[in-house]
Design an enzyme around this catalytic site. Structure first.
Site, PDB file in Angstrom:
ATOM      1  N   ARG A 101       7.032 -13.583 -11.856  1.00 20.90           N
ATOM      2  CA  ARG A 101       6.753 -12.317 -12.560  1.00 20.90           C
ATOM      3  C   ARG A 101       6.316 -12.679 -13.971  1.00 20.90           C
ATOM      4  NH1 ARG A 101       9.851  -6.553 -12.828  1.00 20.90           N
ATOM      5  NH2 ARG A 101       8.844  -6.508 -10.799  1.00 20.90           N
ATOM      6  N   HIS A 128       0.803  -5.529  -8.517  1.00 30.05           N
ATOM      7  CA  HIS A 128       2.207  -5.636  -8.060  1.00 30.05           C
ATOM      8  C   HIS A 128       2.168  -5.550  -6.526  1.00 30.05           C
ATOM      9  CE1 HIS A 128       6.409  -5.698  -8.042  1.00 30.05           C
ATOM     10  NE2 HIS A 128       6.711  -4.562  -8.636  1.00 30.05           N
ATOM     11  N   GLN A 131       5.335  -4.575  -4.304  1.00 25.97           N
ATOM     12  CA  GLN A 131       5.713  -3.162  -4.330  1.00 25.97           C
ATOM     13  C   GLN A 131       4.833  -2.357  -3.383  1.00 25.97           C
ATOM     14  OE1 GLN A 131       8.287  -1.560  -6.369  1.00 25.97           O
ATOM     15  NE2 GLN A 131       7.856  -0.028  -4.800  1.00 25.97           N
ATOM     16  N   ASP A 218       4.109   6.049 -11.554  1.00 34.05           N
ATOM     17  CA  ASP A 218       4.694   4.845 -12.146  1.00 34.05           C
ATOM     18  C   ASP A 218       4.945   5.177 -13.620  1.00 34.05           C
ATOM     19  OD1 ASP A 218       5.403   2.236 -12.821  1.00 34.05           O
ATOM     20  OD2 ASP A 218       3.371   1.426 -12.708  1.00 34.05           O
ATOM     21  N   CYS A 258       7.693   3.749  -7.891  1.00 34.48           N
ATOM     22  CA  CYS A 258       8.100   2.353  -7.708  1.00 34.48           C
ATOM     23  C   CYS A 258       9.410   2.033  -8.424  1.00 34.48           C
ATOM     24  CB  CYS A 258       6.989   1.423  -8.180  1.00 34.48           C
ATOM     25  SG  CYS A 258       6.491   1.691  -9.887  1.00 34.48           S
ATOM     26  N   ARG A 286      11.718  -2.992  -0.366  1.00 32.59           N
ATOM     27  CA  ARG A 286      11.271  -4.221  -1.032  1.00 32.59           C
ATOM     28  C   ARG A 286      11.894  -5.428  -0.330  1.00 32.59           C
ATOM     29  NH1 ARG A 286       9.725  -4.035  -6.323  1.00 32.59           N
ATOM     30  NH2 ARG A 286       9.207  -6.208  -5.902  1.00 32.59           N
TER      31      ARG A 286
HETATM   32  N1  NVA Z   1       3.712  -0.698 -14.158  1.00 32.31           N
HETATM   33  C1  NVA Z   1       5.092  -1.073 -14.301  1.00 32.31           C
HETATM   34  C2  NVA Z   1       5.679  -1.393 -12.968  1.00 32.31           C
HETATM   35  C3  NVA Z   1       7.166  -1.641 -13.005  1.00 32.31           C
HETATM   36  C4  NVA Z   1       7.714  -2.013 -11.663  1.00 32.31           C
HETATM   37  C5  NVA Z   1       5.216  -2.264 -15.244  1.00 32.31           C
HETATM   38  O1  NVA Z   1       4.397  -3.176 -15.171  1.00 32.31           O
HETATM   39  O2  NVA Z   1       6.150  -2.269 -16.064  1.00 32.31           O
HETATM   40  N1   CP Z   2       9.663  -1.731  -8.941  1.00 30.27           N
HETATM   41  C1   CP Z   2      10.046  -2.899  -9.480  1.00 30.27           C
HETATM   42  O1   CP Z   2       9.349  -3.908  -9.391  1.00 30.27           O
HETATM   43  O2   CP Z   2      11.253  -2.865 -10.094  1.00 30.27           O
HETATM   44  P1   CP Z   2      11.887  -3.999 -11.019  1.00 30.27           P
HETATM   45  O3   CP Z   2      11.038  -4.053 -12.289  1.00 30.27           O
HETATM   46  O4   CP Z   2      13.273  -3.538 -11.283  1.00 30.27           O
HETATM   47  O5   CP Z   2      11.840  -5.310 -10.302  1.00 30.27           O
END
Ligand code: NVA
Ligand code: CP
Length: 302
Positions: A101, A128, A131, A218, A258, A286
């Site tokens: 990540r 992502h 997800q 989101d 999400c 997930r």
């Molecule tokens: N668009 C959000 C998704 C979180 C799961 C982010 O990147 O923070």
């Molecule tokens: N939706 C998602 O990826 O959640 P987290 O940021 O908690 O991993």
């Protein structure tokens, strides 16, 4: 499938194979024989916060017989400037898989290239994919089909989630309507790259929601965009899923998020609670979808 780097890089068959195996993983939970990650150690290298992704991968790796190793990027030499390609070359000699990540999509792709071990994008600024695979699985569970449906994505239409949805629509052929203010719509260049006639973009949440089977949203402020928070809140206010908007959707429409959710911002408290079963099933899925991805990656011919 050697890596999961993006939805863009998957074929329709690969996406559907993940969804199908996710369903099997869910129904067979607790009775996995054989265990595809038996004796393996997989690293989770995270530069951003996470609840769902971290927990679902740590549990999923264990359930498939492997051992997870969580590494906060700031705690390893990567955080002090060691190049991703050198990190990958070291880890590739010791580990069996990596879940990353981070910010730049190029970092996940470089890791996959230099590490030579199955590599999974656990969220970048671009996509992502984990997800969206779980979401497609949830959509099929709840609605019974994917390809003939209409999805309305409401809010920040230029974020990682929106992009993964664009590619999912391109691959699977469902109708995708993105509703966002002009500055948070996918760019013309990006839409040209996706090149899908089944995708439309509007600044009207009502136009997007009318008759849709899925209303998706989101956060307005993705990780890494915190300095823009006040401006984003102002620009995106009004791009909220609430009960009135749900009333415009098709009978039996589902609301998806999400998570994490910010009540009163991208979704109202009432809409979230009314659709909590779908939203928290997405979170649970997930686990099943990512176990499917890992099983498919280790099963892939070298
Ligand atoms: N668009 C959000 C998704 C979180 C799961 C982010 O990147 O923070
Ligand atoms: N939706 C998602 O990826 O959640 P987290 O940021 O908690 O991993």
């Amino acid at each position: 499938m050697k890596h999961l780097l993006s939805i863009e890089s998957l074929s329709a068959d690969e996406i559907l194979a993940c969804v199908d195996l996710a369903a099997t993983m869910k129904s067979a939970r607790g009775a996995h024989t054989p265990q595809p990650l038996d004796g393996q150690c997989w690293a989770l290298i995270f530069s951003k916060s996470s609840t769902r992704t971290r927990v679902s991968f740590e549990v999923g790796i264990r359930e498939l017989g492997g051992s997870p190793m969580f590494l906060a990027a700031a705690d390893i030499q990567l955080g002090r400037g060691e190049p991703i390609r050198d990190t990958a070359r070291v880890m590739g000699r010791m580990l069996h898989g990596a879940v990353i990540r981070t910010f730049a999509q190029a970092d996940v792709e470089d890791f996959a290239h230099y590490g030579g071990i199955p590599t999974i994008n656990a969220l970048t600024d671009d996509e992502h994919p984990c997800q969206v695979l779980a979401d497609l699985f949830t959509m099929r569970e709840k609605l019974g089909s994917i390809g003939d449906r209409t999805v309305a994505f409401i809010g920040d239409g230029d974020c990682n989630m929106a992009r993964s949805w664009l590619w999912a629509a391109k691959r699977l052929g469902f109708r995708l309507r993105v509703a966002a203010p002009a500055m948070y719509q996918p760019s013309k260049e990006y839409l040209t790259r996706v090149d899908a006639p089944n995708i439309s973009v509007t600044d009207s949440i009502e136009d997007a929601a009318r008759g849709a089977d899925v209303l998706y949203t989101d956060v307005w402020v993705s990780m890494g965009k915190e300095e823009e928070a006040a401006y984003r809140m102002a620009q995106l206010s009004g791009y909220q899923i609430d009960s009135k908007l749900v009333g415009l959707a098709a009978p039996g429409a589902i609301v998806m998020h999400c998570l994490p959710a910010y009540r009163g911002k991208e979704i109202s408290e009432e809409a979230l609670e009314a659709h909590a079963d779908t939203i928290f099933t997405q979170a649970e899925n997930r686990l099943h979808a990512q176990k499917a991805v890992m099983a498919l990656l280790v099963d892939s011919p070298a």
